[in-house]
Design a protein around this motif. Structure first.
Motif, short mmCIF file in Angstrom:
data_model
loop_
_atom_site.label_atom_id
_atom_site.label_comp_id
_atom_site.label_asym_id
_atom_site.label_seq_id
_atom_site.Cartn_x
_atom_site.Cartn_y
_atom_site.Cartn_z
N PRO A 74 0.76 -1.15 -0.05
CA PRO A 74 0.12 -0.10 0.04
C PRO A 74 0.85 1.45 -0.16
CG PRO A 74 -0.81 -1.29 1.74
CD PRO A 74 0.79 -2.01 1.25
N GLY A 76 0.59 5.62 0.48
CA GLY A 76 -0.13 6.85 0.55
C GLY A 76 0.55 7.90 -0.42
N ALA A 77 1.03 8.91 0.49
CA ALA A 77 1.63 9.97 -0.13
C ALA A 77 3.39 9.99 -0.28
CB ALA A 77 1.66 11.34 0.52
N GLY A 78 3.59 8.66 0.03
CA GLY A 78 5.09 8.28 0.17
C GLY A 78 5.95 9.20 0.92
N SER A 79 5.63 9.82 2.04
CA SER A 79 6.27 10.77 3.06
C SER A 79 6.91 10.01 4.02
CB SER A 79 5.46 11.94 3.42
OG SER A 79 4.31 11.54 4.38
N GLY A 80 6.61 8.48 4.26
CA GLY A 80 6.90 7.85 5.14
C GLY A 80 8.65 7.98 5.24
N SER A 139 4.13 17.11 10.84
CA SER A 139 5.00 18.07 10.22
C SER A 139 4.75 18.01 8.85
CB SER A 139 6.51 18.22 10.66
OG SER A 139 6.51 18.20 11.99
N SER A 140 4.41 16.72 8.34
CA SER A 140 4.15 16.61 6.79
C SER A 140 2.83 16.67 6.42
CB SER A 140 4.53 14.94 6.62
OG SER A 140 4.03 14.25 7.51
N THR A 145 -1.35 11.19 3.90
CA THR A 145 -2.54 10.86 3.88
C THR A 145 -2.95 10.26 5.25
OG1 THR A 145 -1.95 8.55 3.22
CG2 THR A 145 -2.17 10.25 1.36
N ASN A 149 -1.30 7.76 7.91
CA ASN A 149 -1.22 8.14 9.15
C ASN A 149 -1.75 7.11 10.10
OD1 ASN A 149 -2.25 11.82 9.18
ND2 ASN A 149 -0.42 10.63 8.37
N ALA A 151 -1.56 3.84 9.17
CA ALA A 151 -0.70 2.77 9.19
C ALA A 151 0.50 2.82 10.08
CB ALA A 151 -0.27 2.71 7.66
N SER A 154 0.63 7.71 13.27
CA SER A 154 1.63 9.14 13.32
C SER A 154 1.10 9.89 14.45
CB SER A 154 1.30 9.93 11.90
OG SER A 154 1.94 9.01 10.94
N GLY A 155 2.07 10.60 14.88
CA GLY A 155 2.15 11.53 15.76
C GLY A 155 2.22 13.14 15.26
N GLU A 204 1.28 -0.54 9.43
CA GLU A 204 2.36 -0.57 8.21
C GLU A 204 1.77 -1.15 7.20
OE1 GLU A 204 6.31 0.03 9.26
OE2 GLU A 204 6.04 0.50 11.52
N VAL A 210 -6.14 0.00 4.01
CA VAL A 210 -7.20 0.89 4.59
C VAL A 210 -7.89 1.39 3.38
CG1 VAL A 210 -7.77 2.58 6.20
CG2 VAL A 210 -6.09 0.69 6.70
N GLU A 420 7.59 7.41 16.10
CA GLU A 420 6.41 7.79 15.14
C GLU A 420 6.75 7.59 13.58
OE1 GLU A 420 5.62 11.81 16.07
OE2 GLU A 420 7.18 12.49 14.89
C1 LIG Z 1 9.41 16.50 6.22
C2 LIG Z 1 8.69 15.33 7.12
C3 LIG Z 1 8.04 15.39 8.39
C4 LIG Z 1 7.47 14.55 8.97
N1 LIG Z 1 6.90 14.60 10.10
C5 LIG Z 1 6.34 13.82 10.87
C6 LIG Z 1 5.68 13.97 11.97
O1 LIG Z 1 5.97 14.73 12.76
N2 LIG Z 1 5.07 12.86 12.73
C7 LIG Z 1 4.89 11.58 12.40
O2 LIG Z 1 4.47 10.74 12.74
N3 LIG Z 1 5.48 11.51 11.01
C8 LIG Z 1 6.16 12.37 10.37
N4 LIG Z 1 6.78 12.11 9.11
C9 LIG Z 1 6.65 11.01 8.50
C10 LIG Z 1 5.29 10.65 7.57
O3 LIG Z 1 4.90 11.93 6.95
C11 LIG Z 1 4.17 9.76 8.24
O4 LIG Z 1 4.67 8.36 8.46
C12 LIG Z 1 2.78 9.81 7.24
O5 LIG Z 1 2.14 9.18 8.12
C13 LIG Z 1 3.14 9.02 6.10
O6 LIG Z 1 1.92 8.94 5.40
P1 LIG Z 1 1.91 8.69 3.85
O7 LIG Z 1 0.65 9.12 3.19
O8 LIG Z 1 3.23 9.41 3.03
O9 LIG Z 1 2.10 7.26 3.67
P2 LIG Z 1 3.48 6.35 2.81
O10 LIG Z 1 4.81 6.93 3.27
O11 LIG Z 1 2.88 6.35 1.53
O12 LIG Z 1 3.32 5.07 3.63
C14 LIG Z 1 3.48 4.78 4.99
C15 LIG Z 1 3.30 3.37 5.31
O13 LIG Z 1 1.90 3.20 5.43
C16 LIG Z 1 1.40 2.25 4.53
N5 LIG Z 1 0.14 2.54 4.06
C17 LIG Z 1 -0.01 3.85 3.46
N6 LIG Z 1 -1.38 4.07 2.83
C18 LIG Z 1 -1.92 2.91 3.52
C19 LIG Z 1 -3.38 2.36 3.30
N7 LIG Z 1 -4.26 2.97 2.96
N8 LIG Z 1 -3.46 1.25 3.99
C20 LIG Z 1 -2.73 0.39 4.61
N9 LIG Z 1 -1.39 0.89 4.77
C21 LIG Z 1 -1.11 1.93 4.18
C22 LIG Z 1 2.41 1.93 3.63
O14 LIG Z 1 2.53 0.66 2.97
C23 LIG Z 1 3.69 2.20 4.48
O15 LIG Z 1 3.92 1.15 5.41
C24 LIG Z 1 7.37 13.20 8.36
C25 LIG Z 1 7.93 13.00 7.05
C26 LIG Z 1 8.37 14.09 6.46
C27 LIG Z 1 8.91 13.86 4.98
#
Ligand SMILES: Cc1cc2nc3c(=O)[nH]c(=O)nc-3n(C[C@H](O)[C@H](O)[C@H](O)COP(=O)(O)OP(=O)(O)OC[C@H]3O[C@@H](n4cnc5c(N)ncnc54)[C@H](O)[C@@H]3O)c2cc1C
Length: 489
Positions: A74, A76-80, A139-140, A145, A149, A151, A154-155, A204, A210, A420
């Motif tokens: 899976p 989302g936005a790939g910010s993990g 912060s992201s 997405t 969050n 998965a 997130s905090g 994760e 989801v 987190e």
């Molecule tokens: C500049 C920056 C600041 C950040 N600050 C914070 C912060 O303050 N707190 C914090 O907690 N994190 C922070 N992060 C990390 C990140 O943004 C979080 O982990 C965020 O929740 C990831 O969301 P995403 O949509 O990018 O998920 P992705 O990176 O695409 O995926 C993350 C994980 O979730 C799974 N996933 C995604 N979507 C689904 C779905 N629909 N169903 C099941 N699994 C799924 C993926 O397989 C992967 O394992 C930061 C990242 C950056 C780059």
């Protein structure tokens, strides 16, 4: 189970008529976009990307994967930041970019139902004029997405008082790895039976996909007050954190930036942090006005007693937003100091802050790599950023070792390998540092109960010989690539 490109092709052939050309990405240039998440050192171009636009389409994707024995990841936005969304070399990536609808806003009951591709910020933005908001604020938040969050559980800067994602998700729709569509949890405050919703939050992507989330909306607090306190050393700032929390006050946010982090944020945003300070604390209180006013005085006293050299109070909402802009830009701002960095995510007991920060400083000078610290001080969640220049041979490897050593420091101090940012691929091999064989075996049994074929985001979270036998490490170009004879897609 056979995992060959041929089986990915079978998944594509089955789904192309259902998803249409916008839902099936095959061109190398399109697939390359999805090769990594925020942890760019771990890369793998997915053989196929699927973008379903409804629960039914998403379920069809998972069922096709199961039928053909193809792993799925899976995304989302790939910010993990832990490689959780890194593609599988023989699998498909299922993105939620076309699942972006807000389905229901129920102000009277304080909840909202959204698809997983809705960003964290969009949830609060949708109810801004209605005295409501969604509390967890990574912060992201502009890009990440709600599916991601959930998965990652997130905090954010306001999770000290309000809790993490798991405290704000009432229910969710999950497509299990076997392709069943299930609702877990309930839109009411409490649900009966096993908390399977809680099992999914933080899993994760290893227990399914989801596809809908019911989030809790909070009332906007009556009063919010924010201050920035300057200190000579991080230890003094750490003492203030201990004093504030020991006094029984629970700030909405309690963040620390050290000297190097202040320089980066000021270079990038110029929000007015004191560049001469050894560390600054950002403290925000919210709640009923009388309580906030009383506690705000007490917080200032704690800061002064711990040695604060200056305290600046935000005048209004715009001033507050300015302060948080500096903090939230911190990771991106590191580009002002160095071309590359490793961001670590470890947790320590709050009372160990001063000691651990000093040990990180020692480690930094011994290794010759600068480390900036910007973190959620209130819950002891450190984010040390190890700065390096990836164009200089060997620097990435050395910086990675410093980052790994910092995590060991956290575990030695009685903390955890992640707060987190999740385990993902990055820290799966560090799980035995925290869990014994029996614990890991229980995790594995839970995983297999929901994913008997091992197709949902394999090689993430739990250590496997394939992953940990050969540590992935930072990206190194193959000699053929350097010679211009081969290209990494
Ligand atoms: C500049 C920056 C600041 C950040 N600050 C914070 C912060 O303050 N707190 C914090 O907690 N994190 C922070 N992060 C990390 C990140 O943004 C979080 O982990 C965020 O929740 C990831 O969301 P995403 O949509 O990018 O998920 P992705 O990176 O695409 O995926 C993350 C994980 O979730 C799974 N996933 C995604 N979507 C689904 C779905 N629909 N169903 C099941 N699994 C799924 C993926 O397989 C992967 O394992 C930061 C990242 C950056 C780059």
């Amino acid at each position: 189970m056979s995992r060959t490109p041929g089986t990915v092709g079978a998944v594509r052939d089955e789904l192309a008529p259902l998803l249409g050309p916008d839902g099936v990405l095959e061109h190398p240039a399109q697939r390359r976009t999805y090769a990594a998440d925020g942890l760019a050192a771990l890369r793998e171009v997915p053989p196929l990307v699927l973008l379903p636009s409804s629960t039914e389409e998403a379920a069809a994707c998972v069922r096709a994967c199961r039928r053909h024995g193809v792993p799925f990841v899976p995304r989302g936005a790939g910010s993990g930041l832990s490689g959780g969304a890194m593609p599988h070399p023989d699998g498909v990536l299922i993105g939620v970019a076309r699942l972006r609808r807000i389905l229901d806003v129920d102000l009277a009951n304080g909840r909202m139902t959204v698809e997983p591709g809705v960003t964290n910020r969009e949830i609060s933005a949708a109810v801004e004029g209605h005295d409501r908001y969604y509390a967890p604020d990574p912060s992201s938040q502009i890009v990440c997405t709600i599916g991601g969050n959930v998965a990652e559980n997130s905090g954010g800067v306001h999770c000290l008082k309000y809790g993490f994602t798991t405290n704000h998700v009432l229910a969710l729709e999950l497509i299990t790895a076997e392709g069943e569509v299930e609702w877990l949890g309930a839109p009411t405050a409490d649900s009966v039976g096993y908390d399977l919703r809680g099992l999914i939050v933080g899993s994760e992507g290893t227990l399914g996909l989801v596809t809908k989330v019911v989030v809790r909306l909070l009332r906007t607090p009556e009063s919010v007050r924010t201050l920035v306190a300057d200190f000579t050393t991080p230890r003094d700032a750490g003492d203030a954190v201990t004093a504030i929390t020991a006094s029984g006050i629970v700030p909405a946010g309690l963040e620390m930036l050290d000297h190097l982090a202040i320089q980066a944020c000021e270079e990038d945003t110029g929000v007015g942090l004191n560049r001469d300070a050894g560390a600054v604390l950002l403290v925000e209180l919210d709640g009923p006005e009388a309580e906030v006013d009383r506690e705000f005085e007490a917080v200032q006293a704690c800061c002064r007693e711990a040695g604060a050299t200056a305290i600046t109070i935000a005048r209004d909402a715009a001033d507050r937003a300015r302060i948080w802009k500096g903090r939230k830009a911190a990771f991106a701002a590191m580009g002002r100091l160095a071309p590359d960095y490793f961001v670590q995510d470890g947790v320590i007991p709050r009372t160990a802050l001063g000691d651990v920060l000093e040990r990180i400083a020692d480690l930094s000078s011994e290794a010759g790599y600068r480390v900036a610290n910007v973190f959620h001080a209130g819950d002891g969640n450190l984010h040390p950023l190890v700065l390096y220049d990836g164009t200089r041979p060997g620097e990435a490897e050395e910086a990675e070792k410093v980052a790994a050593r910092i995590v060991e420091l956290c575990v030695d101090a009685g903390g955890s390998i992640t707060g987190e940012h999740g385990v993902g691929a990055d820290k799966a091999c560090s799980m035995p540092a925290m869990f014994g064989e029996e614990d890991l075996a229980v995790f594995e049994r839970v995983r297999r109960a929901l994913d008997p074929d091992g197709l949902a985001n394999p090689d993430k979270v739990l250590p496997t010989p394939r992953l940990c036998g050969e540590s992935p490490g930072p990206y190194r170009p193959h000699p053929l690539e350097e010679a211009g004879l081969a290209e990494r897609l």
